[in-house]
Design an enzyme around this catalytic site. Structure first.
Site, PDB file in Angstrom:
ATOM      1  N   HIS A 227       0.806  -1.224   0.000  1.00  0.00           N
ATOM      2  CA  HIS A 227       0.000   0.000   0.000  1.00  0.00           C
ATOM      3  C   HIS A 227       0.837   1.271   0.000  1.00  0.00           C
ATOM      4  CE1 HIS A 227       0.976  -0.152   4.300  1.00  0.00           C
ATOM      5  NE2 HIS A 227       0.742   1.152   4.296  1.00  0.00           N
TER       6      HIS A 227
HETATM    7  C1  UD1 Z   1      -2.101   5.858   5.151  1.00  0.00           C
HETATM    8  C2  UD1 Z   1      -0.817   6.426   5.707  1.00  0.00           C
HETATM    9  C3  UD1 Z   1       0.263   5.365   5.709  1.00  0.00           C
HETATM   10  C4  UD1 Z   1      -0.211   4.101   6.413  1.00  0.00           C
HETATM   11  C5  UD1 Z   1      -1.523   3.651   5.810  1.00  0.00           C
HETATM   12  C6  UD1 Z   1      -2.039   2.484   6.616  1.00  0.00           C
HETATM   13  C7  UD1 Z   1      -0.469   8.815   5.265  1.00  0.00           C
HETATM   14  C8  UD1 Z   1       0.240   9.812   4.444  1.00  0.00           C
HETATM   15  N1  UD1 Z   1      -0.338   7.540   4.896  1.00  0.00           N
HETATM   16  O1  UD1 Z   1      -1.864   5.549   3.794  1.00  0.00           O
HETATM   17  O2  UD1 Z   1       1.396   5.851   6.409  1.00  0.00           O
HETATM   18  O3  UD1 Z   1       0.765   3.111   6.272  1.00  0.00           O
HETATM   19  O4  UD1 Z   1      -2.479   4.705   5.869  1.00  0.00           O
HETATM   20  O5  UD1 Z   1      -2.962   1.733   5.912  1.00  0.00           O
HETATM   21  O6  UD1 Z   1      -1.104   9.174   6.224  1.00  0.00           O
HETATM   22  N2  UD1 Z   1      -9.169   4.847   0.754  1.00  0.00           N
HETATM   23  C9  UD1 Z   1     -10.404   4.268   0.679  1.00  0.00           C
HETATM   24  N3  UD1 Z   1     -11.040   3.958   1.840  1.00  0.00           N
HETATM   25  C10 UD1 Z   1     -10.496   4.188   3.059  1.00  0.00           C
HETATM   26  C11 UD1 Z   1      -9.242   4.784   3.122  1.00  0.00           C
HETATM   27  C12 UD1 Z   1      -8.576   5.120   1.960  1.00  0.00           C
HETATM   28  O7  UD1 Z   1     -10.940   4.028  -0.406  1.00  0.00           O
HETATM   29  O8  UD1 Z   1     -11.132   3.869   4.086  1.00  0.00           O
HETATM   30  C13 UD1 Z   1      -8.456   5.143  -0.524  1.00  0.00           C
HETATM   31  C14 UD1 Z   1      -8.749   6.524  -1.075  1.00  0.00           C
HETATM   32  O9  UD1 Z   1      -8.759   6.419  -2.476  1.00  0.00           O
HETATM   33  C15 UD1 Z   1      -7.529   7.310  -0.632  1.00  0.00           C
HETATM   34  C16 UD1 Z   1      -6.430   6.285  -0.671  1.00  0.00           C
HETATM   35  O10 UD1 Z   1      -7.049   5.068  -0.280  1.00  0.00           O
HETATM   36  O11 UD1 Z   1      -7.278   8.414  -1.466  1.00  0.00           O
HETATM   37  C17 UD1 Z   1      -5.254   6.577   0.246  1.00  0.00           C
HETATM   38  O12 UD1 Z   1      -5.702   6.755   1.588  1.00  0.00           O
HETATM   39  P1  UD1 Z   1      -4.851   7.670   2.609  1.00  0.00           P
HETATM   40  O13 UD1 Z   1      -5.459   7.601   3.945  1.00  0.00           O
HETATM   41  O14 UD1 Z   1      -4.622   9.011   2.034  1.00  0.00           O
HETATM   42  O15 UD1 Z   1      -3.440   6.983   2.613  1.00  0.00           O
HETATM   43  P2  UD1 Z   1      -3.072   5.454   2.778  1.00  0.00           P
HETATM   44  O16 UD1 Z   1      -2.485   4.987   1.507  1.00  0.00           O
HETATM   45  O17 UD1 Z   1      -4.208   4.712   3.344  1.00  0.00           O
HETATM   46  N1  UDP Z   2      -3.862  -5.423   8.775  1.00  0.00           N
HETATM   47  C1  UDP Z   2      -5.133  -5.963   8.883  1.00  0.00           C
HETATM   48  N2  UDP Z   2      -5.789  -6.318   7.745  1.00  0.00           N
HETATM   49  C2  UDP Z   2      -5.253  -6.188   6.506  1.00  0.00           C
HETATM   50  C3  UDP Z   2      -3.946  -5.642   6.409  1.00  0.00           C
HETATM   51  C4  UDP Z   2      -3.295  -5.249   7.558  1.00  0.00           C
HETATM   52  O1  UDP Z   2      -5.649  -6.113   9.991  1.00  0.00           O
HETATM   53  O2  UDP Z   2      -5.911  -6.541   5.517  1.00  0.00           O
HETATM   54  C5  UDP Z   2      -3.148  -5.009   9.999  1.00  0.00           C
HETATM   55  C6  UDP Z   2      -1.791  -5.646  10.178  1.00  0.00           C
HETATM   56  O3  UDP Z   2      -1.902  -6.908  10.808  1.00  0.00           O
HETATM   57  C7  UDP Z   2      -1.063  -4.624  11.023  1.00  0.00           C
HETATM   58  C8  UDP Z   2      -1.635  -3.314  10.524  1.00  0.00           C
HETATM   59  O4  UDP Z   2      -2.875  -3.630   9.896  1.00  0.00           O
HETATM   60  O5  UDP Z   2      -1.407  -4.762  12.390  1.00  0.00           O
HETATM   61  C9  UDP Z   2      -0.702  -2.679   9.549  1.00  0.00           C
HETATM   62  O6  UDP Z   2      -1.335  -1.633   8.902  1.00  0.00           O
HETATM   63  P1  UDP Z   2      -0.907  -1.109   7.471  1.00  0.00           P
HETATM   64  O7  UDP Z   2      -0.128  -2.146   6.767  1.00  0.00           O
HETATM   65  O8  UDP Z   2      -2.128  -0.574   6.831  1.00  0.00           O
HETATM   66  O9  UDP Z   2      -0.008   0.162   7.825  1.00  0.00           O
HETATM   67  P2  UDP Z   2       1.508   0.373   8.264  1.00  0.00           P
HETATM   68  O10 UDP Z   2       1.825  -0.516   9.389  1.00  0.00           O
HETATM   69  O11 UDP Z   2       2.362   0.131   7.068  1.00  0.00           O
HETATM   70  O12 UDP Z   2       1.554   1.810   8.623  1.00  0.00           O
END
Ligand code: UD1
Ligand code: UDP
Length: 380
Positions: A227
């Protein structure tokens, strides 16, 4: 403006003196890993009986599978304030959070704001607090990738530099802070995700039927997640990772983050043409732990999953150019392989971690240590 019996605000050096250990704490969460990190800390703070905690959900993650499921499974109290900020470009998203969190803080007048990790919700929570003269405490402080192209690196550097209390998962994180001149208020407490994992592991064994639902045999599949912006927003890197998946002669379960789903759709969903790849919606935490425990290898660019792989004794290949969780690499259980298909396929075939797996990140107990430190009457 604030309760002077409990809180004297930030001084000119940005330091806080909290005179009374019974604090009003605002905790800010918003993204999937923050719900998981906050669950054991919320529980420890509330169990301590000394503080009042107000939970703020920024709404950064909002799909049921990215948010609600964690509140339900992990018993996190319902947020006191849900800001509903949603998705957007960095400036718009962070700015909207900043304004909305500020309104909450002006209304709630807490003694301390607690933020987690490195997302835009972390940055907004920490900045909103200190701009009002409220001390911020950062859980998972001191992590560095030394790659300023990552939005997370900017978020964690800024959060660390404005925080009065810095809770580090390991000595190396505290050393990173020291190199940046931050030595006051730094506590190496261990990693709260170890608490989350310990609490969920037993329940996952009883409750998660994910393997049978997906038709998987323990030890006979790989688990993959991606991601990171650097992988999803670069078509050639994302394409290379999916190409690698297709060349691995083993079943791969691939819970797809919404950001990745959108990016894959832009490439014509190449994963759908790979018979060994089972792409599924993001799974809940108990199912995720169930999958991680039984995977032969985990392929990921997630921070949290690298640590969970280590704690569960599952070899991990990190699909990035570097990692913040260097201790897992040094221990020989995590290998940074990047996104080149050849490197990924070779590592899947050849990577063998050593027999020993020393305890990393303090084992369970970080959440209780944080709650105890918050309750000790801080002069930081
Ligand atoms: C964010 C964090 C990242 C973290 C990740 C965990 C930032 C800059 N990034 O990244 O550090 O590792 O969360 O998962 O804060 N979207 C949906 N539904 C949701 C959420 C997001 O459709 O519930 C889609 C939207 O198109 C959105 C994109 O995902 O634009 C990115 O979401 P965003 O929260 O901006 O960043 P993440 O990639 O989730
Ligand atoms: N996780 C989850 N379901 C998923 C993917 C991740 O419960 O489908 C959990 C995972 O076990 C870990 C956390 O989400 O505890 C990690 O989050 P993510 O990878 O979104 O973010 P990051 O740690 O890179 O910030």
């Amino acid at each position: 403006m604030f309760n002077v019996q409990t809180y004297s605000g930030l001084n000119r050096a940005g330091r806080a003196t909290i005179l009374n250990p019974a604090m009003k704490i605002v905790s800010v969460v918003g993204a999937r890993p923050q719900f998981i990190k906050a669950a054991p800390v919320c529980r420890a703070i509330r169990a301590s009986g000394s503080h009042t905690e107000i939970l703020v959900h920024t709404g950064q993650h909002y799909d049921a599978a990215m948010s609600d499921v964690f509140f339900e499974e992990l018993g996190i109290p319902a947020p006191d304030h849900h800001l509903g900020v949603g998705s957007g470009p960095h400036g718009a998203q962070t700015g909207a959070m900043l304004a909305a969190i500020e309104r909450v803080l002006l209304d709630e007048r807490p003694d301390l704001v607690l933020v987690y990790g490195d997302t835009n919700s972390t940055l907004a929570g920490a900045l909103a607090a200190v701009k009002l003269g409220i001390p911020a405490a950062h859980v998972e402080a001191g992590l560095r990738s030394f790659n300023r192209c990552m939005p997370e690196e900017i978020n964690r550097v800024v959060a660390d530099h404005v925080s009065s209390l810095l809770f580090c998962p390991a000595r190396g994180a505290a050393d990173n802070l020291a190199r940046e001149g931050i030595t006051r208020g730094v506590h190496v407490v261990g990693d709260v995700m170890a608490d989350a994992l310990a609490e969920a592991s037993e329940r996952a064994a009883g409750r998660s039927a994910v393997l049978s639902r997906l038709g998987l045999r323990p030890g006979a599949f790989l688990l993959a997640t991606i991601h990171r912006a650097e992988n999803t927003d670069d078509a050639s890197r994302l394409g290379a990772v999916i190409e690698a998946f297709g060349r691995i002669p083993e079943p791969i379960v691939f819970p797809v983050h919404p950001r990745t789903r959108r990016a894959l759709a832009g490439l014509g969903n190449p994963q759908e043409r790979l018979p060994n790849v089972k792409a599924v919606e993001p799974v809940g935490y108990l199912d995720m732990i169930g999958l991680e425990k039984s995977a032969r290898i985990i392929l990921t660019d997630s921070g949290g999953i690298q640590k969970e792989a280590y704690w569960l004794g599952v070899p991990c290949l990190t699909l990035r150019g570097e990692t913040e969780w260097v201790e897992t690499v040094e221990a020989g259980w995590n290998k940074v392989v990047g996104t080149d298909p050849e490197s990924i396929v070779r590592a899947v075939r050849e990577f063998r971690p050593p027999a020993v797996r020393p305890e990393l990140y303090g084992g369970p107990g970080a959440s209780a240590r944080i709650a105890a430190l918050l309750g000790s009457g801080l002069n930081i």
